[in-house]
Design an enzyme around this catalytic site. Structure first.
Site, PDB file in Angstrom:
ATOM      1  N   ASN A   1       0.856  -1.186   0.000  1.00  0.00           N
ATOM      2  CA  ASN A   1       0.000   0.000   0.000  1.00  0.00           C
ATOM      3  C   ASN A   1       0.893   1.238   0.000  1.00  0.00           C
ATOM      4  O   ASN A   1       1.523   1.557   1.008  1.00  0.00           O
ATOM      5  CB  ASN A   1      -0.903  -0.023   1.235  1.00  0.00           C
ATOM      6  CG  ASN A   1      -1.777   1.206   1.352  1.00  0.00           C
ATOM      7  OD1 ASN A   1      -1.903   1.993   0.414  1.00  0.00           O
ATOM      8  ND2 ASN A   1      -2.403   1.367   2.505  1.00  0.00           N
TER       9      ASN A   1
ATOM     10  N   LYS B   1      -0.071   4.247  -0.114  1.00  0.00           N
ATOM     11  CA  LYS B   1      -0.745   5.354   0.576  1.00  0.00           C
ATOM     12  C   LYS B   1      -0.606   6.644  -0.250  1.00  0.00           C
ATOM     13  O   LYS B   1      -0.644   6.596  -1.476  1.00  0.00           O
ATOM     14  CB  LYS B   1      -0.217   5.494   1.999  1.00  0.00           C
ATOM     15  CG  LYS B   1      -0.341   4.186   2.793  1.00  0.00           C
ATOM     16  CD  LYS B   1      -0.007   4.346   4.249  1.00  0.00           C
ATOM     17  CE  LYS B   1      -0.137   3.011   4.957  1.00  0.00           C
ATOM     18  NZ  LYS B   1       0.096   3.134   6.425  1.00  0.00           N
TER      19      LYS B   1
ATOM     20  N   HIS C   1      -9.374   0.693   5.320  1.00  0.00           N
ATOM     21  CA  HIS C   1      -8.106   0.892   6.030  1.00  0.00           C
ATOM     22  C   HIS C   1      -8.335   1.820   7.217  1.00  0.00           C
ATOM     23  O   HIS C   1      -9.146   2.746   7.154  1.00  0.00           O
ATOM     24  CB  HIS C   1      -7.058   1.478   5.085  1.00  0.00           C
ATOM     25  CG  HIS C   1      -5.672   1.443   5.618  1.00  0.00           C
ATOM     26  ND1 HIS C   1      -5.205   2.360   6.537  1.00  0.00           N
ATOM     27  CD2 HIS C   1      -4.635   0.595   5.379  1.00  0.00           C
ATOM     28  CE1 HIS C   1      -3.952   2.090   6.826  1.00  0.00           C
ATOM     29  NE2 HIS C   1      -3.577   1.023   6.144  1.00  0.00           N
TER      30      HIS C   1
ATOM     31  N   SER D   1       3.876  -2.553  10.261  1.00  0.00           N
ATOM     32  CA  SER D   1       5.335  -2.583  10.452  1.00  0.00           C
ATOM     33  C   SER D   1       5.958  -3.905  10.029  1.00  0.00           C
ATOM     34  O   SER D   1       6.887  -4.410  10.663  1.00  0.00           O
ATOM     35  CB  SER D   1       5.688  -2.256  11.907  1.00  0.00           C
ATOM     36  OG  SER D   1       5.282  -0.935  12.238  1.00  0.00           O
TER      37      SER D   1
END
Length: 249
Positions: free
Chosen positions: A8, A10, A92, A209
């Site tokens: 992703n 973003k 999300h 993470s």
């Protein structure tokens, strides 16, 4: 079940960053798992052109529940598909927080995206306060109940669930492997109650993470069928080792 390494991007990336896509494709012509990148809408069609004929799939980061209309700034699932997308991320935590998206709206978007022929990655996850209060499984259960279609209207591989604890996204912190296993086991059991044996074909991703140094350990946890990766998906050199770890898991 085909495992999935999804990235992703973003709100990051420009045309020059598409060179990372070229490098990723060159390094992983046959990765041994599904490989997906979801760029911002401005790059979707150009990334799809770069990925054409390769092992890389391309997806969107959100879509509207309607097919068209007076919705300034929004993009429909059909538009994503027309631009070359095969997947879309929905629900999300950043969308839920920044745009007030509810489970109900995520469900409506999921139904619309599946109707357009896209594979949907539905995101769920608890905040740090909810985890500290011992409410993780209750929160996950509510999100699954509200965000997913009542029945499976597509093949199981058309719906993917991504567990992303909100407090682990972009922080460098991750749950323990035991905690990841507990949540993923709960998700699988909950989906089986809802969808029956077909739920065994639904892929469950972990996100938050994920990086090269912890990917192999996370992928060894039962019911983890891949990852939804944020920052580490922006560079081929960072995302590639995660893809390789998944392929051999």
């Amino acid at each position: 079940m085909r495992k999935l390494a999804a990235g992703n991007w973003k709100m990051n990336g420009s045309v020059e960053d598409l060179d990372e896509v070229t490098a990723l494709i060159a390094a992983h012509p046959a990765p041994g798992c599904e490989m997906l990148l979801c760029p911002p809408a401005t790059l979707l069609s150009r990334m799809a052109e770069r990925a054409a004929g390769s092992s890389l799939m391309v997806g969107g980061q959100d879509c509207h529940a309607k097919t068209s209309g007076a919705h300034t700034g929004d993009v429909s699932a059909q538009m994503l598909k027309d631009a070359g997308a095969t997947h879309v991320i929905l629900g999300h935590s950043e969308r839920r927080a920044d745009h007030g998206e509810s489970d109900i709206s995520v469900r409506a978007k999921t139904i619309a995206a599946q109707a357009a022929g896209l594979t949907v990655i539905v995101c769920i996850g608890e905040t740090e306060a909810q985890r500290n209060a011992g409410d993780t499984l209750a929160v996950i259960g509510r999100q699954l109940e509200g965000s997913l279609p009542t029945s499976l209207t597509t093949a199981p591989d058309g719906l993917v669930i991504a567990y992303e604890p909100v407090w682990a996204i972009g922080t460098g912190r991750t749950p323990t492997l035991q905690e990841v296993g507990e949540v993923h086991g709960f998700i699988r059991a909950t989906l089986t109650k809802r969808y029956g044996e077909a739920a065994n074909g639904l892929r469950l991703l972990y996100g938050g993470s994920v990086k090269a140094s912890n990917a192999a350990a996370i992928f060894a946890v039962p019911h983890v069928n891949g990852a939804l990766v944020g920052g580490a998906s922006l560079k081929a050199a960072d995302f590639g080792p995660i893809v390789l770890a998944l392929a051999v898991s």
